[in-house]
Design an enzyme around this catalytic site. Sequence first.
Site: not given
Length: 381
Positions: A242, A245, A270, A296
Amino acid sequence: MLNKETILNELISISILISSKSSLNDLLDTVLLKAREITNSDAGSLYLKEGNRLIFLITQNDTLKDINKNFKSYPIYIDKHSIAGYAAFTGDIIRIDDVYNIPKEYPFSFNIEFDQNNNYKSTSMLTIPMKDNEKEVIGVLQLINAKDKDNETVSYSDEIEKIVESFASIAAVAIKNVQLKDSIKRAHLETIYRLSVAAEYKDTDTGSHIKRMSKYSEIIARKMGFDKNYCELILYASPLHDIGKLGIPDAILTKPAKLDPDEWEMMKKHTAMGYEILKDSSEHLIKFAASIALTHHERYDGNGYPNRLKGDNIPIEGRIVSLADVFDALATKRPYKEPWPLDKIIDLIQVERDKQFDAKVIDAFLDSLDEVLEVQRRLSE
Ligand code: C2E
Ligand code: SIN
Ligand code: SIN
Ligand code: FE
């Protein structure tokens, strides 16, 4: 006896052999084995320096073949009381013809515990400090019971002492190189990990989501039969999933409610942003992390984002991390949601079989649920 040319050739081939070893354990085993071969020693031990102590790491013994079965490594102090400690303390080679007849005035004495516990008789002993290219002692080699051609125990000769001295410095440099490489690798992995955790502080309180989901990913990969290297790769790469982000405004990340359509379009970026951050690396681990960042949130049925990949076209690392990530997101509190009870999470995972998640990944996950829950308990915030 060996002539100079044979010795030189032997040392060169050993030096090539030991510099090809990339694992420390393998290297240490080889160093001790070769040292015993050159000196025709029945037994030997190897110690590495750690702080102000020597750690007794390995021992080999032709008479006691099973010696390593119950072996436990232990530390000894670098001082003048033990033989190995003395060698490390002074940097001197210690040659003893009979360890049971060390003169009383010597500062060190032989520790008979090993002989007593194993019904072994140590007699001749050659203890060599291993010095690196800066003449720092990095460890100690201890050779025990030199044998002649009739397998009788004899003393170590001057000549052998000189040869082993050269060998020990070759070994020391090789050991130090492997230790440095290991330490650089650990530092790299730790940096990646710490940066991932720091990035995660933006939308959760602790960064512990990263720690758990990366462990879950490793557990799933192991259950699916991937090898140790792959499992380590996914453990260390998945924390970056992530990282994109970082490019999402905090107001969206921490919004305590459902995102509006524009915010959701922004949020979905993201994945591609994480990929952009990571994709150009020449490091395999980082490229692997780029793939995870990108994939993902793909779904097995092809309805995910950003690329609507379907089925096994989604890289396996993306499929594994997807389940690990969602399991932990559901199990914990988010700014926008309360934690779910375990049975509700398992129900959702089952409902999403071959929809959101790959059934093969689900099965590996459910087969490892005990281990997953143990990690969850241990790493709860
Ligand atoms: P995240 O919070 O780390 O959640 C990761 C994934 O867990 C989500 O990916 C989703 O697949 C699953 N998940 C989390 N909570 C729920 C839930 O209540 N129900 C269901 N069915 N699945 C859930 P997703 O949806 O692609 O979201 C990606 C990221 O977008 C989330 O990461 C979160 O940072 C953000 N996000 C998603 N929905 C909202 C929202 O309603 N409000 C806010 N503020 N952020 C959201
Ligand atoms: C030593 O005295 O050098 C230690 C011997 C041993 O513990 O085997
Ligand atoms: C959203 O549409 O805001 C995300 C829905 C979800 O959490 O899956
Ligand atoms: Fe994500």
